[in-house]
Design a protein around this motif. Sequence first.
Motif: not given
Length: 144
Positions: A75-81, A105-120
């Motif tokens: 979903w986030y990737w598609n918005v970026m594209q 209930h939330f309406s008309q949501a749009l992803p604006v930030k995705w954060t991946g894991p901290d790898l240690k």
Amino acid sequence: MLRRDPLSAFNFHVEIENLLIAGFAECSGLQAEMEPQSYLEGGVNSFEHNFWGRTKFPRLVLKRGLTQIDGLWDWYWNVMQGKIKRKNGTIYLCGNHRLPVMAWHFSQALPVKWTGPDLKADSATLAFESIELVHQGLRWEEMR
């Protein structure tokens, strides 16, 4: 008499577009804040008038253990594209029997930030991802 004990905050799940997305570890941003408009009346120095103003909703932040199911990233990737698709969703708080007792209930949501894991390499903790959503409002519902 019916006893109503406080609900546990750990017992919740999230649906987006009527699909159970995943069990999330954390959800924050369930807030609404009204910005009052103040008016100073001439000759009245003891107080100011406050009137209803615009309502603000902060970002919803959803965190979960990273899995190979990549619906949130897609979903986030598609918005970026430029393939913008706003989605509606619901956050359910469940009671002791794992049945929903409250919903936001939330309406008309749009992803604006995705954060991946901290790898240690020296840690055995789970890998988490998070997604931040802007939206156009919350509506609370008590489930019966």
